[in-house]
Design a protein around this motif. Structure first.
Motif, short mmCIF file in Angstrom:
data_model
loop_
_atom_site.label_atom_id
_atom_site.label_comp_id
_atom_site.label_asym_id
_atom_site.label_seq_id
_atom_site.Cartn_x
_atom_site.Cartn_y
_atom_site.Cartn_z
N THR A 20 -14.41 -3.37 24.12
CA THR A 20 -14.81 -3.83 22.78
C THR A 20 -13.88 -3.06 21.86
OG1 THR A 20 -17.10 -3.83 23.76
CG2 THR A 20 -16.76 -3.56 21.46
N LEU A 83 -20.86 -1.94 17.32
CA LEU A 83 -20.39 -2.22 18.73
C LEU A 83 -21.12 -3.52 19.22
CD1 LEU A 83 -20.46 0.96 20.67
CD2 LEU A 83 -18.25 -0.41 20.34
N TRP A 88 -20.59 -6.33 21.96
CA TRP A 88 -20.93 -5.24 23.18
C TRP A 88 -22.11 -5.60 23.63
CZ3 TRP A 88 -23.99 -0.74 23.15
CH2 TRP A 88 -23.71 0.14 24.02
N HIS A 91 -22.99 -2.04 27.49
CA HIS A 91 -22.15 -1.37 28.63
C HIS A 91 -20.58 -1.98 28.52
CE1 HIS A 91 -23.31 -4.85 30.80
NE2 HIS A 91 -22.22 -4.91 31.59
N PRO A 93 -15.97 -1.08 28.64
CA PRO A 93 -15.15 0.02 27.88
C PRO A 93 -15.16 -0.30 26.51
CG PRO A 93 -14.17 -1.70 29.43
CD PRO A 93 -15.64 -1.99 29.47
N VAL A 94 -15.06 1.14 25.98
CA VAL A 94 -14.96 1.34 24.41
C VAL A 94 -13.57 2.08 24.39
CG1 VAL A 94 -15.87 1.86 22.13
CG2 VAL A 94 -17.32 1.13 24.01
N ASN A 101 -12.29 2.49 17.28
CA ASN A 101 -13.31 2.88 18.14
C ASN A 101 -13.53 4.21 18.12
OD1 ASN A 101 -13.58 0.53 19.09
ND2 ASN A 101 -12.62 0.70 21.26
N LEU A 105 -16.69 6.94 19.34
CA LEU A 105 -16.65 7.99 20.39
C LEU A 105 -16.66 9.34 20.00
CD1 LEU A 105 -13.70 6.25 22.20
CD2 LEU A 105 -16.16 5.98 22.93
N PHE A 130 -22.24 8.58 29.11
CA PHE A 130 -21.93 7.60 28.39
C PHE A 130 -20.47 7.59 27.60
CE2 PHE A 130 -23.52 4.98 24.42
CZ PHE A 130 -22.65 3.97 24.57
N ASP A 133 -18.16 6.93 30.66
CA ASP A 133 -18.10 5.45 31.06
C ASP A 133 -17.60 4.53 30.01
OD1 ASP A 133 -19.72 6.12 33.46
OD2 ASP A 133 -21.68 5.54 32.63
N SER A 134 -17.78 4.90 28.71
CA SER A 134 -16.96 4.17 27.79
C SER A 134 -15.40 4.16 27.43
CB SER A 134 -17.38 4.45 26.28
OG SER A 134 -19.12 4.36 26.30
N SER A 135 -15.01 5.54 27.53
CA SER A 135 -13.62 5.81 27.47
C SER A 135 -13.18 7.16 28.13
CB SER A 135 -12.88 5.84 26.08
OG SER A 135 -11.80 6.20 26.04
#
Length: 143
Positions: A20, A83, A88, A91, A93-94, A101, A105, A130, A133-135
């Motif tokens: 995203t 998001l 998004w 869940h 990737p961000v 982004n 973050l 989180f 998992d995102s970045s």
């Protein structure tokens, strides 16, 4: 017959959601770069996670942990809204590498940091996971 040497270019071969990418926020960036206070920027652009993340960082650095938590939570929720508007689904990737982004973050990181500081262990762990998992890059960069 001609064969494309890169038949999968641009496709997600792992089957997960595409990364995203939030839209750019030139107004908040220009104001902050020009020396405006994060509070002024948040007042003018209340949906900007970047402004709220900066407020959270400043409050935390000054020892105002509960205030930092409140700012970070606001930035986090504003980021979740953004998001979702960007497609998004809860869940995926961000990427930190996409500069727009970074406000979300940073707010997520700040929320986890402040939660840990006030003893909200479960929330701190959720935020840390989180963020990873995102970045993974954001998690490594922000510590």
């Amino acid at each position: 017959m001609t064969t494309d040497p890169t038949p999968f270019q641009g496709q997600n071969l792992l089957g997960g959601p595409a990364p995203t990418q939030l839209p750019a926020e030139p107004g908040p960036l220009q104001l902050l770069a020009g020396g405006a206070s994060p509070a002024e920027v948040a007042a003018e652009y209340p949906t900007s996670s970047l402004a709220w993340a900066q407020l959270a960082d400043d409050a935390f650095a000054a020892g105002r942990t509960v205030e930092s938590y409140a700012y970070a939570r606001t930035g986090y929720h504003r980021g979740l809204d953004a998001l979702r508007r960007a497609g998004w689904k809860g869940h995926g990737p961000v990427p930190w590498e996409h500069e727009p982004n970074r406000g979300f973050l940073r707010a997520l990181h700040a929320l986890g940091r402040a939660a840990a500081a006030i003893g909200e262990k479960d929330e701190a762990e959720r935020c840390t996971q989180f963020l990873r998992d995102s970045s993974p890059t954001a998690a490594a960069t922000l510590g």
